[in-house]
Scaffold this motif. Structure first.
Motif, PDB file in Angstrom:
ATOM      1  N   ARG A 107       0.840  -1.202   0.000  1.00 58.73           N
ATOM      2  CA  ARG A 107       0.000   0.000   0.000  1.00 58.73           C
ATOM      3  C   ARG A 107       0.872   1.247   0.000  1.00 58.73           C
ATOM      4  NH1 ARG A 107      -5.163  -0.965   2.375  1.00 58.73           N
ATOM      5  NH2 ARG A 107      -5.415   1.311   2.262  1.00 58.73           N
ATOM      6  N   SER A 108       0.798   2.018  -1.068  1.00 59.13           N
ATOM      7  CA  SER A 108       1.574   3.254  -1.142  1.00 59.13           C
ATOM      8  C   SER A 108       1.009   4.326  -0.219  1.00 59.13           C
ATOM      9  CB  SER A 108       1.600   3.769  -2.584  1.00 59.13           C
ATOM     10  OG  SER A 108       0.286   4.000  -3.055  1.00 59.13           O
ATOM     11  N   ASP A 109      -0.334   4.324  -0.003  1.00 58.13           N
ATOM     12  CA  ASP A 109      -0.950   5.332   0.864  1.00 58.13           C
ATOM     13  C   ASP A 109      -0.494   5.166   2.310  1.00 58.13           C
ATOM     14  OD1 ASP A 109      -2.349   2.881   0.916  1.00 58.13           O
ATOM     15  OD2 ASP A 109      -4.189   3.843   1.613  1.00 58.13           O
ATOM     16  N   MET A 110      -0.365   3.916   2.750  1.00 53.40           N
ATOM     17  CA  MET A 110       0.067   3.675   4.126  1.00 53.40           C
ATOM     18  C   MET A 110       1.558   3.932   4.294  1.00 53.40           C
ATOM     19  SD  MET A 110      -2.332   0.476   5.261  1.00 53.40           S
ATOM     20  CE  MET A 110      -4.103   0.777   5.456  1.00 53.40           C
ATOM     21  N   TYR A 111       2.300   3.673   3.247  1.00 56.90           N
ATOM     22  CA  TYR A 111       3.724   4.029   3.258  1.00 56.90           C
ATOM     23  C   TYR A 111       3.873   5.535   3.452  1.00 56.90           C
ATOM     24  CZ  TYR A 111       8.266   5.369   1.295  1.00 56.90           C
ATOM     25  OH  TYR A 111       9.498   5.945   1.093  1.00 56.90           O
ATOM     26  N   GLN A 112       3.055   6.307   2.740  1.00 60.06           N
ATOM     27  CA  GLN A 112       3.150   7.762   2.831  1.00 60.06           C
ATOM     28  C   GLN A 112       2.781   8.251   4.228  1.00 60.06           C
ATOM     29  OE1 GLN A 112       4.460   9.549   0.167  1.00 60.06           O
ATOM     30  NE2 GLN A 112       4.669  10.997   1.861  1.00 60.06           N
ATOM     31  N   LYS A 113       1.752   7.637   4.829  1.00 52.81           N
ATOM     32  CA  LYS A 113       1.375   8.002   6.194  1.00 52.81           C
ATOM     33  C   LYS A 113       2.525   7.725   7.165  1.00 52.81           C
ATOM     34  CE  LYS A 113      -3.637   7.235   5.881  1.00 52.81           C
ATOM     35  NZ  LYS A 113      -4.767   6.410   6.382  1.00 52.81           N
ATOM     36  N   MET A 114       3.192   6.597   6.969  1.00 51.04           N
ATOM     37  CA  MET A 114       4.303   6.223   7.826  1.00 51.04           C
ATOM     38  C   MET A 114       5.451   7.215   7.682  1.00 51.04           C
ATOM     39  SD  MET A 114       6.421   2.598   7.888  1.00 51.04           S
ATOM     40  CE  MET A 114       5.029   1.583   8.379  1.00 51.04           C
ATOM     41  N   ASN A 116       5.329  10.283   6.644  1.00 51.62           N
ATOM     42  CA  ASN A 116       4.947  11.602   7.154  1.00 51.62           C
ATOM     43  C   ASN A 116       5.207  11.720   8.653  1.00 51.62           C
ATOM     44  OD1 ASN A 116       4.138  12.426   4.628  1.00 51.62           O
ATOM     45  ND2 ASN A 116       1.961  12.048   4.981  1.00 51.62           N
ATOM     46  N   VAL A 117       5.069  10.614   9.360  1.00 50.08           N
ATOM     47  CA  VAL A 117       5.305  10.602  10.802  1.00 50.08           C
ATOM     48  C   VAL A 117       6.778  10.393  11.114  1.00 50.08           C
ATOM     49  CG1 VAL A 117       4.824   9.370  12.964  1.00 50.08           C
ATOM     50  CG2 VAL A 117       2.974   9.823  11.335  1.00 50.08           C
ATOM     51  N   ASP A 118       7.384   9.420  10.440  1.00 46.56           N
ATOM     52  CA  ASP A 118       8.789   9.077  10.712  1.00 46.56           C
ATOM     53  C   ASP A 118       9.445   8.561   9.422  1.00 46.56           C
ATOM     54  OD1 ASP A 118      11.234   8.230  11.581  1.00 46.56           O
ATOM     55  OD2 ASP A 118      10.482   6.765  13.022  1.00 46.56           O
ATOM     56  N   PRO A 119      10.199   9.410   8.736  1.00 43.36           N
ATOM     57  CA  PRO A 119      10.827   9.003   7.472  1.00 43.36           C
ATOM     58  C   PRO A 119      11.764   7.803   7.607  1.00 43.36           C
ATOM     59  CG  PRO A 119      10.942  11.378   7.759  1.00 43.36           C
ATOM     60  CD  PRO A 119      10.470  10.815   9.054  1.00 43.36           C
ATOM     61  N   SER A 120      12.242   7.540   8.816  1.00 47.97           N
ATOM     62  CA  SER A 120      13.169   6.419   9.002  1.00 47.97           C
ATOM     63  C   SER A 120      12.454   5.107   9.328  1.00 47.97           C
ATOM     64  CB  SER A 120      14.154   6.741  10.138  1.00 47.97           C
ATOM     65  OG  SER A 120      13.481   6.812  11.385  1.00 47.97           O
ATOM     66  N   GLU A 126      11.160  -1.329   1.789  1.00 44.76           N
ATOM     67  CA  GLU A 126       9.892  -0.586   1.723  1.00 44.76           C
ATOM     68  C   GLU A 126      10.101   0.787   1.099  1.00 44.76           C
ATOM     69  OE1 GLU A 126       7.737  -2.650   5.630  1.00 44.76           O
ATOM     70  OE2 GLU A 126       9.014  -0.877   5.874  1.00 44.76           O
ATOM     71  N   HIS A 127      11.216   1.420   1.400  1.00 41.31           N
ATOM     72  CA  HIS A 127      11.536   2.698   0.761  1.00 41.31           C
ATOM     73  C   HIS A 127      11.677   2.517  -0.744  1.00 41.31           C
ATOM     74  CE1 HIS A 127      11.799   5.714   3.825  1.00 41.31           C
ATOM     75  NE2 HIS A 127      12.681   5.047   4.566  1.00 41.31           N
ATOM     76  N   ALA A 128      12.312   1.437  -1.143  1.00 45.22           N
ATOM     77  CA  ALA A 128      12.523   1.183  -2.576  1.00 45.22           C
ATOM     78  C   ALA A 128      11.184   0.989  -3.288  1.00 45.22           C
ATOM     79  CB  ALA A 128      13.410  -0.047  -2.759  1.00 45.22           C
ATOM     80  N   GLN A 129      10.257   0.281  -2.616  1.00 42.65           N
ATOM     81  CA  GLN A 129       8.954   0.025  -3.227  1.00 42.65           C
ATOM     82  C   GLN A 129       7.966   1.168  -2.993  1.00 42.65           C
ATOM     83  OE1 GLN A 129       7.342  -4.075  -2.860  1.00 42.65           O
ATOM     84  NE2 GLN A 129       9.130  -4.484  -1.564  1.00 42.65           N
ATOM     85  N   LYS A 130       8.342   2.062  -2.058  1.00 46.41           N
ATOM     86  CA  LYS A 130       7.459   3.159  -1.658  1.00 46.41           C
ATOM     87  C   LYS A 130       6.075   2.628  -1.289  1.00 46.41           C
ATOM     88  CE  LYS A 130       9.787   6.808  -4.246  1.00 46.41           C
ATOM     89  NZ  LYS A 130      10.497   7.264  -3.040  1.00 46.41           N
ATOM     90  N   ALA A 131       6.096   1.527  -0.536  1.00 44.41           N
ATOM     91  CA  ALA A 131       4.839   0.891  -0.121  1.00 44.41           C
ATOM     92  C   ALA A 131       5.101  -0.043   1.057  1.00 44.41           C
ATOM     93  CB  ALA A 131       4.228   0.107  -1.278  1.00 44.41           C
ATOM     94  N   VAL A 132       4.059  -0.246   1.891  1.00 44.69           N
ATOM     95  CA  VAL A 132       4.113  -1.195   2.999  1.00 44.69           C
ATOM     96  C   VAL A 132       2.806  -1.985   3.006  1.00 44.69           C
ATOM     97  CG1 VAL A 132       5.601   0.264   4.435  1.00 44.69           C
ATOM     98  CG2 VAL A 132       3.110   0.444   4.659  1.00 44.69           C
ATOM     99  N   THR A 133       2.815  -3.130   3.657  1.00 42.82           N
ATOM    100  CA  THR A 133       1.569  -3.878   3.778  1.00 42.82           C
ATOM    101  C   THR A 133       0.706  -3.244   4.871  1.00 42.82           C
ATOM    102  OG1 THR A 133       2.419  -5.394   5.464  1.00 42.82           O
ATOM    103  CG2 THR A 133       2.746  -6.017   3.135  1.00 42.82           C
TER     104      THR A 133
END
Length: 299
Positions: A107-114, A116-120, A126-133
């Protein structure tokens, strides 16, 4: 935060249909219909917890949508100050976890939320895919906040000038929570004592509540509201994820959650809040006494 923001909009004659809320003709608040929430509110009207939840006045239809009619918790308050505390050690349902695991799409939207709170927070992959489950996001969201350490987290505070503070993600300890409560109340001793008394009464009611013993309370908040007249109260709100426990079993609500368990840790959060308010009262009392001594010294 949705409730906090939307109600603020309504009481400032701005967007009357902001988000999921509208104002009713009789002054009540209309919340977009949820079958789960409506069932909870209907049950709560016959439970020990009735004095601690907004009064439910049935359903109403507006246009294509159905709404739940609720008591306006800000009625009679001038320039209210509001805090939304999300309760429990987890804010996701067990079913959400099962579904997220079964459908482990990125999910790219959830990656972005993450980010926004903590870039690290995301891994290199996950950074490479710009997405997380979704599973990864749900677990990360709770374990990186005071939900995991204190059993509650502050979602937001709206001050009397309408400004909204959301940056409380670094709160992890009771001392930090106490600082936030002093900020929220401006160290007003009477307001702190009123909140403390209300939470103690809620704690007693929860012990005797059949609804509470038999429901998994997920994603629910305590809404703190006061104004400059020292009117202050706390309300249980948001029951869209609160569901009956299967097989008529009962929950303790005061133990950590483990996968396979339905425990939500609600009472862990309530105990932390009561303790934090106690600390805030001590600090505010000391500040008040110190101020009086200082004034006498100057005189």
């Amino acid at each position: 935060m949705t409730y906090l923001y939307d109600i603020h909009c309504q009481h400032n004659d701005s967007l009357l249909s902001a988000g999921n809320f509208q104002l009713g003709e009789g002054g009540e608040v209309l919340k977009l219909y949820s079958e789960v929430e409506e069932r909870c509110l209907d049950s709560l009207m016959r439970d020990m917890l009735r004095p601690f939840v907004p009064q439910y006045h049935g359903l109403v239809t507006r246009g294509e949508h159905c709404y739940i009619r609720l008591e306006d918790l800000l009625s009679g308050l001038r320039r209210p100050v509001i805090m939304d505390c999300k309760m429990g050690v987890r804010t996701f349902q067990v079913e959400e976890l099962i579904t997220a695991r079964a459908k482990a799409s990125m999910r790219s939207d959830m990656y972005q939320k993450m980010v926004n709170v903590d870039p690290s927070a995301p891994s290199a992959e996950e950074h490479a895919q710009k997405a997380v489950t979704k599973l990864r996001y749900l677990q990360w969201r709770d374990t990186t906040s005071s939900s995991s350490t204190l059993g509650f987290r502050i979602e937001g505070i709206m001050m009397d000038d309408g400004s909204i503070q959301r940056d409380f993600r670094n709160i992890r300890t009771l001392a930090q929570a106490t600082e936030a409560l002093l900020f929220f109340t401006r160290s007003h001793l009477d307001i702190l004592k009123a909140y403390h008394s209300r939470l103690l009464a809620l704690s007693e009611a929860l012990k005797n509540s059949l609804f509470f013993r038999t429901h998994e309370v997920i994603g629910s908040s305590l809404l703190f509201v006061h104004d400059h007249s020292s009117k202050a109260s706390v309300w249980m709100i948001d029951f869209g994820k609160t569901t009956p426990v299967p097989n008529m079993s009962q929950l303790l609500h005061d133990v950590p959650w483990a996968e396979g368990s339905r425990e939500d840790g609600y009472l862990i959060g309530l105990t932390s809040l009561i303790a934090s308010l106690g600390q805030a009262i001590s600090v505010a009392s000391w500040q008040q006494q110190d101020g009086c001594v200082g004034e006498k010294h100057v005189t």
